[in-house]
Design an enzyme around this catalytic site. Structure first.
Site, PDB file in Angstrom:
ATOM      1  N   HIS A  96    -107.962   8.091  55.179  1.00  0.00           N
ATOM      2  CA  HIS A  96    -108.296  10.000  55.147  1.00  0.00           C
ATOM      3  C   HIS A  96    -109.305  10.453  54.436  1.00  0.00           C
ATOM      4  O   HIS A  96    -109.767  10.221  53.807  1.00  0.00           O
ATOM      5  CB  HIS A  96    -107.250  10.571  54.598  1.00  0.00           C
ATOM      6  CG  HIS A  96    -105.407  10.307  56.039  1.00  0.00           C
ATOM      7  ND1 HIS A  96    -105.366  11.195  56.711  1.00  0.00           N
ATOM      8  CD2 HIS A  96    -104.647   9.740  55.739  1.00  0.00           C
ATOM      9  CE1 HIS A  96    -103.967  10.814  57.265  1.00  0.00           C
ATOM     10  NE2 HIS A  96    -103.970   9.628  56.806  1.00  0.00           N
ATOM     11  N   TYR A 136    -103.863   7.839  62.664  1.00  0.00           N
ATOM     12  CA  TYR A 136    -102.830   7.430  63.746  1.00  0.00           C
ATOM     13  C   TYR A 136    -103.730   7.721  65.047  1.00  0.00           C
ATOM     14  O   TYR A 136    -103.622   6.802  66.136  1.00  0.00           O
ATOM     15  CB  TYR A 136    -101.303   8.460  63.690  1.00  0.00           C
ATOM     16  CG  TYR A 136    -101.036   9.082  65.417  1.00  0.00           C
ATOM     17  CD1 TYR A 136    -100.346   7.842  65.342  1.00  0.00           C
ATOM     18  CD2 TYR A 136    -101.557   9.549  66.381  1.00  0.00           C
ATOM     19  CE1 TYR A 136     -99.340   7.833  66.409  1.00  0.00           C
ATOM     20  CE2 TYR A 136    -100.488   9.591  67.621  1.00  0.00           C
ATOM     21  CZ  TYR A 136     -99.963   9.037  67.308  1.00  0.00           C
ATOM     22  OH  TYR A 136     -99.023   8.582  68.190  1.00  0.00           O
TER      23      TYR A 136
END
Ligand code: XMP
Length: 567
Positions: free
Chosen positions: A146, A59
């Site tokens: 990630h 995000y």
């Protein structure tokens, strides 16, 4: 960052840029929102334009791209789980020393469509074109994957490149000082009061309890174990022995089975179960606190809450609530607000808690225990509102019993897809399951049918709730699985091994067992793991010897998209 030896602080996204001025670098984390949601968190563009290096993750990359004039859109399909990152540019400081093709871990649906002016594309995956971007002039970097999870093979290297090389941070964090710092923090929080723990026998509460013992002395720390009737076989005895060995005198045992099981009668919805168990805990706690004369201000409550508990309970302002942790129900929240709770492990991940436990010289059999959730067997005893048949769908069979999952950092609650394939150790059915969840709308979990008394097309889901009988049945199946897991040595290959009871079957056998062995580092992500065929066969035979059991299934789902626990 601490693992890399660098001090960090966590700030809410709306923090005034002035407060961030002295930072050597900024990392914008992932989160469950879409940048276009009304309530989505934003970062003041001034903070991004102050010349401080910025790394946006997931995000964070989308937010950075949008703030700098790029565009973000909903992806054609989600990407949850392992992927391969292909580097396009080979001279970026962010990817120095990183292989051209490497395993990474993704959890997103939105994608950056067009990087902002001045940015260049660094890497892609087969599903996500904009997997990494940079503007080396302004030292701004974004990654869609990630790097902070273990499944990203060279994630630490990427983070190290950012903090040590690009930001020029020094290694100023020494994990060896952890215990001393935590003890000082306990002394500050507790002051001249005493601490009272509800211990569970798990790693977290035992380590937290031991830290308080060391920081405050044995006469200022007291423990009670609540037998909720939702614990595993032999648990109460284990707790008695463990605490006797800590040299604290004995821990007190409160028998409350009836209270919990009565409160759970006819309850079916997972979050409601969690709330009710949490509330009953608070009631028991209040009663015990009163009975033992701990009501006055001289006592505060100690808890073994760890960092992932806080994140997944929506404890950080903007994270979505995936599961409400019972350490965060309203009764406890009030105590927290009144400054009457101490949580020495609230900043740590599970692997750090174990490391602290080793430093404290706690016994290995305690530290290597698999985690077990506070709400106990209740959240592994699934319920259904009504009788419904299992139905055929193109991908397999749809079981109308729902379980909780996490997709794109948000909670999902969806039916189970069952496939008719034996999960032998070399089958790689887990890969297939990931594909199936990404492809099948409204499903977050896939199980393989190991065996069942009736074929899948003859099975039903039965209206059911948490009853004494079903909990006893689950406890017995869990005991069988645990015995065989320990005696075969498979214990060492798994991080946790939940056994779940689902109200699926036919005729008189109306409950099936699901095996969920997983591997994980911190519980935040997990892999469904295979077990040796002989072990699976032996386990299945023992389980099927129980008449009420209709079948045995194997959970093939990684986290995400499935959570470790089913509820
Ligand atoms: P999930 O199911 O969220 O689980 O993937 C992650 C880890 O957290 C444990 N867990 C809990 N532990 N109280 C606990 O003490 C809870 O309410 C709770 N819910 C989940 C779970 O067993 C796994 O290790």
């Amino acid at each position: 960052m601490r693992e890399l030896g660098v001090s960090t602080e966590v700030f809410p996204s709306e923090t005034n840029p002035e407060k961030l001025r002295s930072a050597r670098g900024l990392i914008i984390s992932g989160g469950p929102h879409s940048v276009y949601d009304d309530a989505s968190p934003h970062v003041d563009p001034l903070a991004l334009q102050a010349g401080t290096p910025v790394l946006g993750i997931c995000y964070g990359q989308q937010l950075l791209a949008q703030a700098m004039g790029g565009s973000v859109r909903k992806g054609d399909k989600g990407e949850f789980g392992l992927a391969i990152l292909d580097l396009i540019e080979h001279d970026s400081r962010l990817f120095a020393g990183v292989r051209d093709h490497q395993q990474i871990w993704m959890s997103h649906r939105d994608v950056v469509e067009a990087p902002p002016a001045g940015f260049r594309l660094l890497a892609s995956t087969s599903t996500c074109h904009t997997a990494a971007i940079e503007d080396p002039e302004r030292r701004m970097y974004g990654v869609q994957f990630h790097p902070e999870v273990v499944h990203t093979a060279q994630g630490s290297r990427i983070l190290e490149n950012f903090v040590l090389d690009i930001c020029g941070c020094a290694k100023d964090w020494n994990p060896g000082q952890r215990v001393k710092l935590v003890e000082e923090q306990i002394q500050r929080t507790v002051g001249d009061r005493n601490v009272f723990f509800f211990v569970s026998g798990g790693v977290d509460s035992t380590v937290a309890f031991t830290l308080c013992l060391r920081a405050l002395g044995a006469d200022r720390v007291r423990g009670v174990y609540v037998d909720t009737g939702l614990m595993r076989y032999g648990e109460t005895e284990f707790v008695e022995i463990t605490f006797a060995n800590l040299g604290t005198g004995s821990v007190e045992i409160a028998h409350c089975e009836d209270q919990f099981l009565t409160a759970l009668e006819h309850v079916r919805e997972p979050e409601l179960k969690r709330h009710i168990i949490g509330e009953q805990f608070v009631r028991v706690q209040e009663r015990i606190i009163e009975d033992l004369g701990l009501l006055d201000d001289r006592w505060i409550l100690g808890q073994g809450t760890i960092y992932p508990d806080t994140i997944e309970s929506g404890g950080t302002a903007k994270a979505a609530t995936i599961k409400t942790h019972h350490n965060r129900v309203p009764g406890i929240q009030k105590l927290i607000e009144a400054g009457r709770v101490v949580e020495p492990l609230a900043d740590f991940y599970k692997d750090e808690v174990r490391a602290i436990g080793r430093e404290l010289q706690l016994p290995r059999e305690l530290l290597e225990r698999h985690p077990f959730p506070g709400p106990g067997l209740a959240i592994r005893c699934l319920c259904a509102e009504a009788d419904e048949p299992v139905t055929r769908v193109p991908e397999g069979w749809l079981m109308p019993v729902r379980s909780v999952g996490v997709q794109g950092d948000s909670r999902s609650y969806a039916p189970i897809l069952a496939i008719d394939a034996f999960p032998s150790a070399d089958s790689r059915l887990q890969d297939e399951a990931t594909e199936l969840v990404n492809r099948t709308a409204n499903v977050n979990r896939v199980v393989a049918r190991v065996t069942s008394r009736e074929p899948l097309e003859k099975q039903h889901v039965y209206a059911s709730s948490v009853t004494r009988g079903r909990i006893a049945l689950l406890r017995e199946t869990d005991r069988i699985v645990r015995d065989l897991t320990a005696s075969s040595g498979f214990d060492a290959d798994v991080w946790q091994f939940p056994v779940i009871l689902i109200p699926v079957g036919a005729g008189e056998s109306r409950d099936a067992v699901v095996l969920r062995p997983i591997q994980s580092v911190d519980g935040m992500t997990a892999d469904s793991v295979s077990m040796p065929d002989e072990l699976l066969s032996a386990m299945t035979a023992r389980l099927m010897a129980i008449e009420e059991i209709s079948g045995v299934y194997y959970d093939l789902t990684h986290k995400p998209p499935g959570t470790i626990e089913w509820e």
